[in-house]
Design a protein around this motif. Structure first.
Motif, PDB file in Angstrom:
ATOM      1  N   GLU A  76      -4.926   0.767   4.214  1.00  0.00           N
ATOM      2  CA  GLU A  76      -5.152   0.317   5.580  1.00  0.00           C
ATOM      3  C   GLU A  76      -3.788   0.066   6.218  1.00  0.00           C
ATOM      4  O   GLU A  76      -3.004  -0.751   5.729  1.00  0.00           O
ATOM      5  CB  GLU A  76      -5.998  -0.960   5.578  1.00  0.00           C
ATOM      6  CG  GLU A  76      -5.999  -1.650   6.923  1.00  0.00           C
ATOM      7  CD  GLU A  76      -7.364  -2.121   7.376  1.00  0.00           C
ATOM      8  OE1 GLU A  76      -8.389  -1.739   6.767  1.00  0.00           O
ATOM      9  OE2 GLU A  76      -7.399  -2.882   8.356  1.00  0.00           O
TER      10      GLU A  76
ATOM     11  N   VAL B 196      -7.236   4.221  -1.030  1.00  0.00           N
ATOM     12  CA  VAL B 196      -7.475   3.795   0.351  1.00  0.00           C
ATOM     13  C   VAL B 196      -6.334   2.893   0.791  1.00  0.00           C
ATOM     14  O   VAL B 196      -6.013   1.910   0.123  1.00  0.00           O
ATOM     15  CB  VAL B 196      -8.807   3.021   0.482  1.00  0.00           C
ATOM     16  CG1 VAL B 196      -9.040   2.605   1.935  1.00  0.00           C
ATOM     17  CG2 VAL B 196      -9.978   3.844  -0.049  1.00  0.00           C
TER      18      VAL B 196
ATOM     19  N   VAL C 257      -5.941  -1.033  -0.332  1.00  0.00           N
ATOM     20  CA  VAL C 257      -7.361  -1.338  -0.461  1.00  0.00           C
ATOM     21  C   VAL C 257      -7.828  -0.888  -1.846  1.00  0.00           C
ATOM     22  O   VAL C 257      -8.591  -1.565  -2.512  1.00  0.00           O
ATOM     23  CB  VAL C 257      -8.174  -0.642   0.661  1.00  0.00           C
ATOM     24  CG1 VAL C 257      -9.659  -0.928   0.510  1.00  0.00           C
ATOM     25  CG2 VAL C 257      -7.678  -1.095   2.035  1.00  0.00           C
ATOM     26  N   LYS C 258      -7.353   0.254  -2.278  1.00  0.00           N
ATOM     27  CA  LYS C 258      -7.768   0.824  -3.557  1.00  0.00           C
ATOM     28  C   LYS C 258      -6.702   1.807  -4.027  1.00  0.00           C
ATOM     29  O   LYS C 258      -6.189   2.591  -3.231  1.00  0.00           O
ATOM     30  CB  LYS C 258      -9.078   1.583  -3.334  1.00  0.00           C
ATOM     31  CG  LYS C 258      -9.903   1.809  -4.576  1.00  0.00           C
ATOM     32  CD  LYS C 258     -11.111   2.659  -4.229  1.00  0.00           C
ATOM     33  CE  LYS C 258     -12.244   1.872  -3.623  1.00  0.00           C
ATOM     34  NZ  LYS C 258     -13.431   2.729  -3.383  1.00  0.00           N
ATOM     35  N   HIS C 259      -6.355   1.769  -5.293  1.00  0.00           N
ATOM     36  CA  HIS C 259      -5.310   2.677  -5.793  1.00  0.00           C
ATOM     37  C   HIS C 259      -5.743   3.317  -7.111  1.00  0.00           C
ATOM     38  O   HIS C 259      -6.229   2.612  -7.996  1.00  0.00           O
ATOM     39  CB  HIS C 259      -3.981   1.923  -5.977  1.00  0.00           C
ATOM     40  CG  HIS C 259      -2.807   2.866  -5.980  1.00  0.00           C
ATOM     41  ND1 HIS C 259      -2.597   3.753  -7.002  1.00  0.00           N
ATOM     42  CD2 HIS C 259      -1.840   3.088  -5.079  1.00  0.00           C
ATOM     43  CE1 HIS C 259      -1.521   4.470  -6.720  1.00  0.00           C
ATOM     44  NE2 HIS C 259      -1.038   4.088  -5.559  1.00  0.00           N
TER      45      HIS C 259
ATOM     46  N   SER D  32       6.887   5.524   2.336  1.00  0.00           N
ATOM     47  CA  SER D  32       7.870   6.611   2.291  1.00  0.00           C
ATOM     48  C   SER D  32       7.286   7.899   2.861  1.00  0.00           C
ATOM     49  O   SER D  32       7.971   8.615   3.597  1.00  0.00           O
ATOM     50  CB  SER D  32       8.326   6.874   0.854  1.00  0.00           C
ATOM     51  OG  SER D  32       9.081   5.787   0.381  1.00  0.00           O
TER      52      SER D  32
ATOM     53  N   THR E 110       4.829  -1.640  10.521  1.00  0.00           N
ATOM     54  CA  THR E 110       3.508  -1.401   9.957  1.00  0.00           C
ATOM     55  C   THR E 110       3.489  -1.925   8.525  1.00  0.00           C
ATOM     56  O   THR E 110       4.421  -1.684   7.755  1.00  0.00           O
ATOM     57  CB  THR E 110       3.169   0.105   9.941  1.00  0.00           C
ATOM     58  OG1 THR E 110       3.357   0.629  11.260  1.00  0.00           O
ATOM     59  CG2 THR E 110       1.714   0.328   9.532  1.00  0.00           C
ATOM     60  N   GLU E 111       2.428  -2.634   8.210  1.00  0.00           N
ATOM     61  CA  GLU E 111       2.240  -3.104   6.840  1.00  0.00           C
ATOM     62  C   GLU E 111       1.170  -2.233   6.197  1.00  0.00           C
ATOM     63  O   GLU E 111       0.040  -2.162   6.692  1.00  0.00           O
ATOM     64  CB  GLU E 111       1.803  -4.571   6.837  1.00  0.00           C
ATOM     65  CG  GLU E 111       1.298  -5.020   5.488  1.00  0.00           C
ATOM     66  CD  GLU E 111       1.816  -6.371   5.046  1.00  0.00           C
ATOM     67  OE1 GLU E 111       2.759  -6.913   5.646  1.00  0.00           O
ATOM     68  OE2 GLU E 111       1.261  -6.896   4.074  1.00  0.00           O
ATOM     69  N   MET E 112       1.533  -1.539   5.126  1.00  0.00           N
ATOM     70  CA  MET E 112       0.568  -0.729   4.406  1.00  0.00           C
ATOM     71  C   MET E 112      -0.165  -1.638   3.414  1.00  0.00           C
ATOM     72  O   MET E 112       0.446  -2.154   2.467  1.00  0.00           O
ATOM     73  CB  MET E 112       1.257   0.432   3.685  1.00  0.00           C
ATOM     74  CG  MET E 112       1.497   1.648   4.568  1.00  0.00           C
ATOM     75  SD  MET E 112       2.666   1.372   5.940  1.00  0.00           S
ATOM     76  CE  MET E 112       2.822   3.039   6.593  1.00  0.00           C
ATOM     77  N   THR E 113      -1.443  -1.812   3.644  1.00  0.00           N
ATOM     78  CA  THR E 113      -2.252  -2.707   2.828  1.00  0.00           C
ATOM     79  C   THR E 113      -3.016  -1.880   1.806  1.00  0.00           C
ATOM     80  O   THR E 113      -3.671  -0.895   2.160  1.00  0.00           O
ATOM     81  CB  THR E 113      -3.246  -3.465   3.735  1.00  0.00           C
ATOM     82  OG1 THR E 113      -2.507  -4.084   4.787  1.00  0.00           O
ATOM     83  CG2 THR E 113      -4.007  -4.517   2.964  1.00  0.00           C
TER      84      THR E 113
ATOM     85  N   GLY F 183       0.811  -1.224   0.000  1.00  0.00           N
ATOM     86  CA  GLY F 183       0.000   0.000   0.000  1.00  0.00           C
ATOM     87  C   GLY F 183       0.836   1.261   0.000  1.00  0.00           C
ATOM     88  O   GLY F 183       2.056   1.248   0.183  1.00  0.00           O
ATOM     89  N   LYS F 184       0.161   2.383  -0.195  1.00  0.00           N
ATOM     90  CA  LYS F 184       0.797   3.694  -0.209  1.00  0.00           C
ATOM     91  C   LYS F 184       1.060   4.153   1.227  1.00  0.00           C
ATOM     92  O   LYS F 184       0.355   3.774   2.132  1.00  0.00           O
ATOM     93  CB  LYS F 184      -0.161   4.668  -0.891  1.00  0.00           C
ATOM     94  CG  LYS F 184       0.513   5.984  -1.238  1.00  0.00           C
ATOM     95  CD  LYS F 184      -0.405   6.920  -1.957  1.00  0.00           C
ATOM     96  CE  LYS F 184      -0.058   8.365  -1.609  1.00  0.00           C
ATOM     97  NZ  LYS F 184       1.368   8.633  -1.387  1.00  0.00           N
ATOM     98  N   GLY F 185       2.067   5.009   1.398  1.00  0.00           N
ATOM     99  CA  GLY F 185       2.288   5.616   2.705  1.00  0.00           C
ATOM    100  C   GLY F 185       3.568   5.190   3.400  1.00  0.00           C
ATOM    101  O   GLY F 185       3.871   5.696   4.467  1.00  0.00           O
TER     102      GLY F 185
ATOM    103  N   THR G 229      -1.773  -1.654   8.772  1.00  0.00           N
ATOM    104  CA  THR G 229      -1.944  -2.853   9.586  1.00  0.00           C
ATOM    105  C   THR G 229      -0.819  -2.904  10.613  1.00  0.00           C
ATOM    106  O   THR G 229       0.349  -2.779  10.265  1.00  0.00           O
ATOM    107  CB  THR G 229      -1.880  -4.101   8.682  1.00  0.00           C
ATOM    108  OG1 THR G 229      -2.837  -3.942   7.636  1.00  0.00           O
ATOM    109  CG2 THR G 229      -2.182  -5.360   9.456  1.00  0.00           C
TER     110      THR G 229
END
Lengths: 209, 209
Positions: free
Chosen positions: B189, B187, A193-195, A51, A188-191, A47-49, B191
């Motif tokens: 998440e 979006v 959901v939608k990109h 960096s 933290t694992e950035m998952t 997921g994003k976030g 985790t």
């Protein structure tokens, strides 16, 4: 109507009592957390976030006048917002080193990629060994592990043996090695959901760089 | 030994060819992404990085000279690094509004919490309506939804009807309402894999605030 009304005084009193109890419990819990420690922090996942939150923590350090540093392992050739902001406004508090020259498919030169990753890691070691530097962000270093450009076991052994006790080291990038996740203090694992890339939207300033 | 050696010229050529192919495929993929759009971005989940990556994007906007704004719904009373940095260095490019007065168990006053959330949302509407503001971060607004201080359906209807097409709005906080996740463009998440609070480590400057 027998339904409780938020504006009734007895409801407000009940809310206040409940919250006072919650605060007391929370204060007891937080009082038990007295430790301070330089953390090994990992941001991973697709997921994003990863960096941008590392960069957000660097800005927090700057706000608190804590000297810090960034080593970018992959995005070196890009004119990112974070690079521009740190180098033009905060070079006194934050060193910024870009070692990578882009993704592997940009350089198309494995030997050069490996040399860049190794140079980045040498610089990172120098920064981490300096106890006056309170946080070191190793941006996208997990990508260098994934491609075999750096040895995760060697990096981890260095962190465990030589990181000063109060220094935070942040390692970002998808696919963090298991041993690093095991050894880290905060993971933290950035998952995803939608990109928006999936909807044909390109990388945009402010959001992606 | 028949094992390929990374330093052999034929291996390098093979790597270069593979990466050239990958680059061509990637360039085609990225060329198809031509859209630009103001995004509804949600950072949710129990892990760390929701606010700090929102803050990281705000700093990217500042770096690109894009006017932006932050409304904090919960952490208003705290002297955070992000608040200090934005208000002391970048008040020309980024408005910063703290409407919340702390967590619900800090204020212990539901009516005051609701009034603060509503004031925050009024300010947010004003900021979002101004097309010169390119990104608005609604920090911890999901918490205000969770406690019923704001109506998520009303906020979403406003975003869909009145957000200028090129404005990015970022909504953070755990427990994002399902309808918001459905409507959003991006979006993530966060985790929680491991958190140092569990090991008795307190919130530390640079990392948590």
């Amino acid at each position: 109507m027998t339904e409780p009304d938020a504006t009734l005084p007895e409801d407000e009193a009940r809310h206040a009592a409940k919250m006072a109890k919650k605060k007391a419990a929370r204060d007891r819990m937080m009082d038990a957390k007295t430790g301070e420690k330089g953390l090994i922090i990992v941001h991973t996942g697709p997921g994003k976030g990863k960096s941008s939150s590392g960069f957000g923590m660097i800005m927090r350090c700057i706000a608190h006048q804590m000297p810090c540093a960034v080593v970018q392992f992959i995005k070196g050739a890009w004119d990112t917002g974070e690079r521009r902001l740190l180098t033009t406004h905060f070079s006194d508090l934050c060193q910024f080193h870009s070692m990578g020259e882009g993704f592997t498919w940009e350089t198309q030169d494995k030997a050069r990629d490996i040399a860049a990753a190794e140079a980045g890691w040498r610089k990172a070691q120098e920064l981490i060994r300096d106890p006056s530097i309170r946080m070191v962000l190793l941006d996208e270093i997990n990508i260098a592990f994934r491609y075999g450009y750096l040895d995760a076991a060697e990096v981890l052994a260095f962190l465990q043996a030589e990181k000063p006790p109060m220094t935070h080291v942040v390692l970002t990038g998808r696919g963090a090695p298991e041993a690093l996740v095991e050894a880290a203090d905060l993971v933290t694992e950035m998952t995803q959901v939608k990109h928006p890339f999936r909807a044909g939207i390109k990388a945009q300033p402010g959001v992606e760089f």
